[in-house]
Enzyme design. Structure first.
Site, PDB file in Angstrom:
ATOM      1  N   GLY A  34       0.825  -1.200   0.000  1.00  0.00           N
ATOM      2  CA  GLY A  34       0.000   0.000   0.000  1.00  0.00           C
ATOM      3  C   GLY A  34       0.858   1.249   0.000  1.00  0.00           C
ATOM      4  CG  HIS A  35       4.638   1.263   0.517  1.00  0.00           C
ATOM      5  ND1 HIS A  35       4.287   0.193   1.309  1.00  0.00           N
ATOM      6  CD2 HIS A  35       5.865   0.978   0.017  1.00  0.00           C
ATOM      7  CE1 HIS A  35       5.268  -0.696   1.273  1.00  0.00           C
ATOM      8  NE2 HIS A  35       6.236  -0.243   0.495  1.00  0.00           N
ATOM      9  CB  ALA A  36       4.990   4.155  -4.656  1.00  0.00           C
TER      10      ALA A  36
END
Length: 136
Positions: free
Chosen positions: A52-54
């Site tokens: 749920g991130h980059a």
């Protein structure tokens, strides 16, 4: 940042087959970065997701050591869902790609090899901020 989901790579890890079992080896140019951090996810409930991130600069290589899971990747325009279920096949995730890891099978273990040590400033944890970062 011009990276897209099409830039991701599925990489086959070299293995040595033997009557005693297989041995997979990650060395030399198997992955395109020096490993500076190693961690693994396990005992993840099947209805939970991780990621749920980059990342702005970090490269990661995900390997399903046991069981299976899916990796949902997004570049701000395109999206793909990649199943990982063989311990000699990994997914190279490059900077500028949003990722969510989901649908963990019972007993699955996801090994992550990273190009850098942990740095909170490298994370983009909000999808709207991610799309602005990508210029979408």
């Amino acid at each position: 940042m011009n990276t897209t989901v099409n830039d991701l790579k599925i990489i086959e890890i070299p293995k040595i087959k033997d009557a005693r079992g297989n041995l997979a080896v990650i060395e030399k140019d198997c992955i395109p970065f020096k490993i500076k951090r190693v961690y693994y996810l396990y005992d993840v409930p099947s209805d939970a997701f991780r990621g749920g991130h980059a990342h702005k600069t970090l490269y990661q290589f995900l390997i399903p050591l046991s069981g299976s899971f899916q990796v949902r990747v997004k570049d701000g325009t395109n999206e793909d869902l990649i199943m990982l279920n063989k311990p000699d096949i990994g997914l190279l995730i490059i900077p500028g790609i949003w990722r969510e890891i989901e649908n963990f099978s019972s007993g699955s273990v996801c090994l992550v090899l990273a190009s850098e040590e942990f740095d909170e400033d490298d994370y983009i944890r909000d999808f709207e901020t991610f799309t602005l970062f990508k210029g979408c």
